[in-house]
Scaffold this motif. Sequence first.
Motif: not given
Length: 380
Positions: A103-104, A127-128, A155-158
Amino acid sequence: MKKHSTQYKNYKKDFILTNANYLLNHSVGRPLKDTETIFTNQFFEPWSSSLDEPWNQWLPVIDHFTNELAQLFNAKKEEFCPQINLSSGLTKILQSFEENQNKKMVVLMSEVDFPGMGFVLQKALPIHSKIRFIPSNEDVTDYTVWEKYLTDEIDMVFISHAYSNTGQLSPIDNVLSFARSKNILSILDVAQSVGIVPINLEALEPDFMIGSSVKWLCGGPGSAYLWVNSKRLPYCKPRDVGWFSHENPFEFDIHDFRYKDTAMRFWGGTPSIAPYVIAAHSINYFNQIGIKKIRQHNQMLIEKVSGEFDVEFVSPREEAKRGGTMILDFKNNQERILSRLKENNISVDVRSQGIRISPHIYNDEANMSHLIEVIKTTKF
């Protein structure tokens, strides 16, 4: 105030402090005086005196380490796994998202995050994938800033709990809650806050967390860790594995790998023991004191300094928005101030935002008075 000073001076006797006014706890915490004895008894003695291999005496060290982490963070010991450093832990987490490998992904982080974490995200994501940055001029202590950038595309938080170059503390309670409501994966970095800001994982509920022991926990390098929310663990399939990631490391069947049912599936090959002897002992020490008490002392010392400076105090003045580090910026006089501090054995450092100063439980009001006096008597 006198009672408070006497109470906290008692902690000085437990640490190796030399003759410096040491205020670099955002970098490396000072060792406990009995660290060498503990290390000899738990690591070197079993190695040097055992008639057999010492693993039976060494491996309980890891249980001690994860037990202390569980108490420190109010979490389950089975949710922790030792790691050599944060970069390793973050890489293993990112590569364990089996369902997202093709998944990008779009990941949000701040431009004021530690660069090493950005490097890992750039190389370990599928990748991407794309990294979106909250610009460095935005106020990461403001929840509405995070809300603005946590769009439906993310999609994700750091998220770093505390930022080393600015002294800022992010509003993790609200950010993590908002991320959950939008089904956004979360990775919390507590390297600069653990040991100086209370952290309750049961209440916060991130998906993942990474941390270390080298700073406020005074546990030395090499004793980092990752944490995985039990709800997320069944979906994690680490790629960087070894025989200690196996359900039964001593089964020795090369044709049958089965993941451990705990976060220790992230462990890997033959484990390091020595750093965790030191870290487990130091974390136990701070657990006995209580992080809330340590933070109160730290903030009292920061307030003592903040009251003496105006625009030079550039870290947040609100305690709720401030980690354990204060930042002072003297502009064109910075180098002269730094030189004078060094001449007077006051240990600090400097980054892009200014001079970083981080008092711990073994620092006291006299240390702060010394700092203030040297700065204010510096001639330009």
